[in-house]
Design an enzyme around this catalytic site. Structure first.
Site, mmCIF file in Angstrom:
data_model
loop_
_atom_site.group_PDB
_atom_site.id
_atom_site.type_symbol
_atom_site.label_atom_id
_atom_site.label_comp_id
_atom_site.label_asym_id
_atom_site.label_seq_id
_atom_site.Cartn_x
_atom_site.Cartn_y
_atom_site.Cartn_z
ATOM 1 C CD GLU A 1 -42.742 -56.361 25.748
ATOM 2 O OE1 GLU A 1 -42.943 -56.226 24.519
ATOM 3 O OE2 GLU A 1 -43.373 -57.140 26.473
ATOM 4 C CG HIS B 1 -26.035 -27.823 22.948
ATOM 5 N ND1 HIS B 1 -26.635 -27.909 21.702
ATOM 6 C CD2 HIS B 1 -27.024 -27.476 23.798
ATOM 7 C CE1 HIS B 1 -27.922 -27.624 21.826
ATOM 8 N NE2 HIS B 1 -28.186 -27.358 23.076
ATOM 9 C CB SER C 1 -45.878 -61.042 15.444
ATOM 10 O OG SER C 1 -46.696 -59.973 15.908
ATOM 11 N N GLY D 1 -17.864 -33.303 33.794
ATOM 12 C CA GLY D 1 -19.081 -34.107 33.893
ATOM 13 C C GLY D 1 -19.095 -35.161 32.800
HETATM 14 P P1 NAD Z 1 -22.664 -32.297 33.120
HETATM 15 O O1 NAD Z 1 -23.848 -31.755 33.800
HETATM 16 O O2 NAD Z 1 -22.486 -33.769 33.032
HETATM 17 O O3 NAD Z 1 -21.303 -31.782 33.761
HETATM 18 C C1 NAD Z 1 -21.003 -30.483 33.953
HETATM 19 C C2 NAD Z 1 -19.729 -30.312 34.756
HETATM 20 O O4 NAD Z 1 -19.519 -28.903 34.808
HETATM 21 C C3 NAD Z 1 -19.821 -30.772 36.200
HETATM 22 O O5 NAD Z 1 -19.350 -32.077 36.368
HETATM 23 C C4 NAD Z 1 -18.912 -29.772 36.873
HETATM 24 O O6 NAD Z 1 -17.573 -30.184 36.712
HETATM 25 C C5 NAD Z 1 -19.110 -28.517 36.076
HETATM 26 N N1 NAD Z 1 -20.147 -27.597 36.609
HETATM 27 C C6 NAD Z 1 -21.414 -27.889 36.959
HETATM 28 N N2 NAD Z 1 -22.080 -26.796 37.375
HETATM 29 C C7 NAD Z 1 -21.197 -25.780 37.277
HETATM 30 C C8 NAD Z 1 -21.278 -24.400 37.568
HETATM 31 N N3 NAD Z 1 -22.392 -23.832 38.038
HETATM 32 N N4 NAD Z 1 -20.172 -23.652 37.342
HETATM 33 C C9 NAD Z 1 -19.042 -24.210 36.879
HETATM 34 N N5 NAD Z 1 -18.916 -25.516 36.576
HETATM 35 C C10 NAD Z 1 -19.958 -26.286 36.784
HETATM 36 O O7 NAD Z 1 -22.649 -31.620 31.662
HETATM 37 P P2 NAD Z 1 -22.571 -32.370 30.244
HETATM 38 O O8 NAD Z 1 -23.789 -33.199 30.063
HETATM 39 O O9 NAD Z 1 -21.231 -32.973 30.074
HETATM 40 O O10 NAD Z 1 -22.732 -31.115 29.274
HETATM 41 C C11 NAD Z 1 -21.640 -30.301 28.885
HETATM 42 C C12 NAD Z 1 -21.910 -29.783 27.489
HETATM 43 O O11 NAD Z 1 -21.955 -30.894 26.598
HETATM 44 C C13 NAD Z 1 -23.241 -29.060 27.345
HETATM 45 O O12 NAD Z 1 -23.063 -28.006 26.425
HETATM 46 C C14 NAD Z 1 -24.149 -30.126 26.755
HETATM 47 O O13 NAD Z 1 -25.217 -29.575 26.018
HETATM 48 C C15 NAD Z 1 -23.166 -30.847 25.855
HETATM 49 N N6 NAD Z 1 -23.505 -32.202 25.444
HETATM 50 C C16 NAD Z 1 -23.882 -33.133 26.371
HETATM 51 C C17 NAD Z 1 -24.158 -34.422 25.968
HETATM 52 C C18 NAD Z 1 -24.523 -35.490 26.972
HETATM 53 O O14 NAD Z 1 -24.828 -36.595 26.559
HETATM 54 N N7 NAD Z 1 -24.516 -35.247 28.270
HETATM 55 C C19 NAD Z 1 -24.067 -34.780 24.607
HETATM 56 C C20 NAD Z 1 -23.641 -33.815 23.689
HETATM 57 C C21 NAD Z 1 -23.377 -32.533 24.120
#
Ligand code: NAD
Ligand code: MG
Length: 334
Positions: A229, A106, A250, A25
């Site tokens: 904005e 996380h 301003s 993701g």
């Molecule tokens: P996401 O929702 O974008 O992607 C998750 C991916 O996991 C999906 O694309 C899929 O490939 C897979 N997935 C989804 N559901 C699933 C399931 N039920 N079983 C197995 N695989 C599954 O997630 P993300 O936002 O990349 O978050 C991933 C981690 O990164 C989390 O711990 C999040 O807290 C952390 N994180 C996210 C961000 C952010 O900006 N999105 C920033 C910092 C940390």
């Protein structure tokens, strides 16, 4: 506070040659592509037939089912939604070799105990302070998004070196890597998104919009004022703090800010922020969210539907359709 940079990385000591990235993701895709372009052997672990499989293959990345990807990897990065991670962990646990590391972006599941790792593996965290699309784009441009790193369990004596090597591979050492703990990362991240970033800001925006509309002003004008904005102000804060914002607004805006802002967000707001923080610290929030998720998210879905039906969304859609230059970071990166 020490900020780790490229010269702090000890590639040899880290012993990282194979990495499995579970999930493709926002974070997963960015990490996998950056690590690969940094010369690391990367396999992405995905459910066969899931929507991400084709995308990863199209990106030229090796893909395998999660347990197969995890087998033999030095680091297994678990980058799936936090509520899905415990189930994913059960699927891959027996494939993670002793002496390997599991890595999170996380600290949620480790901090609140919903994933318990065996004593034989390292448990580390590398959390970029930005969405995946930015992590990828900055890397491609030769820069890097700053990261937090932490160690929850050091089975091998190399946990920290590994976290740093991973952060380096995704470009984090170009932006700087700050050391924290799973507790600090998890609790501050949740507090930030609840009280300030997502929850706080959207309530401020919608309550401001509603206040103007109920006083008889046109919704379109209220939308521009309270939602559109916001970006201008946020960009100034992001680039140069309070000082830069004050340079560009301003004197009248500054006087209104200094005298009225503290009346809107006051000591009673602070008191409720402390309560929200307490619920994060004592696990109340984590238990509530886990129970909601396990129940199929009925309250979450109802509240989300109400948010999506809010008048600010209707008027916003119509106005944004006239501003073709509005593109999101995600679209830019895609
Ligand atoms: P996401 O929702 O974008 O992607 C998750 C991916 O996991 C999906 O694309 C899929 O490939 C897979 N997935 C989804 N559901 C699933 C399931 N039920 N079983 C197995 N695989 C599954 O997630 P993300 O936002 O990349 O978050 C991933 C981690 O990164 C989390 O711990 C999040 O807290 C952390 N994180 C996210 C961000 C952010 O900006 N999105 C920033 C910092 C940390
Ligand atoms: Mg809200």
């Amino acid at each position: 506070m020490k900020i780790y940079v490229e010269s702090d990385v000890e590639q040899g000591k880290a012993g990282v040659s194979r990495i499995a990235v579970i999930g493709y993701g926002s974070q997963g895709r960015a990490h996998a592509l950056n690590l690969r372009d940094s010369g690391i052997d990367v396999t992405v672990g995905l459910r066969p037939g899931g929507p991400s499989w084709q995308r990863a293959e199209a990106d030229g990345i090796k893909v395998a089912p999660p347990a197969r990807a995890a087998a033999g990897a030095d680091i297994v990065a678990i980058l799936v939604p936090d509520m899905a991670a415990p189930r994913v962990w059960r699927d891959i646990e027996s494939s993670v070799k002793p002496g390997a590391a599991i890595l999170f972006a996380h600290g949620f599941n480790i901090h609140y105990g919903s994933i318990q790792a065996p004593d034989s593996i390292d448990v580390i965290l590398v959390a970029p302070k930005g969405p995946g699309a930015l992590v990828r784009r900055q890397y491609e441009e030769g820069r890097g998004v700053p990261c937090l790193m932490a160690v929850a369990q050091d089975a091998t004596g190399r946990a920290k070196a590994r976290a740093l090597a991973y952060a380096h591979g995704i470009g984090g050492t170009r932006g700087g890597v700050l050391e924290t703990t799973f507790a600090e990362e998890t609790e501050t991240d949740l507090f930030g998104e609840q009280a300030v970033l997502c929850g706080g800001v959207t309530e401020l925006v919608t309550q401001g919009f509603e206040t103007l509309v109920e006083a008889g002003y046109q919704p379109e004008v209220a939308y521009f004022e309270c939602m559109h904005e916001l970006k201008l102000i946020v960009d100034l804060l992001h680039e140069g703090g309070l000082a830069k914002m004050h340079q560009f607004v301003s004197d009248t805006a500054k006087y209104g800010d200094l005298t009225r802002g503290p009346r809107v967000v006051d000591e009673s707001t602070r008191e409720r922020m402390r309560t929200v923080l307490k619920e994060i610290q004592d696990g109340t929030f984590a238990r509530e969210w886990r129970a909601e998720y396990e129940a199929g998210m009925p309250r979450y879905k109802a509240m989300m539907a109400a948010d999506m039906a809010h008048p600010i969304e209707q008027v916003g859609r119509e106005l944004r359709a006239r501003m073709s230059w509005l593109r999101t970071e995600q679209q830019d990166a895609a």
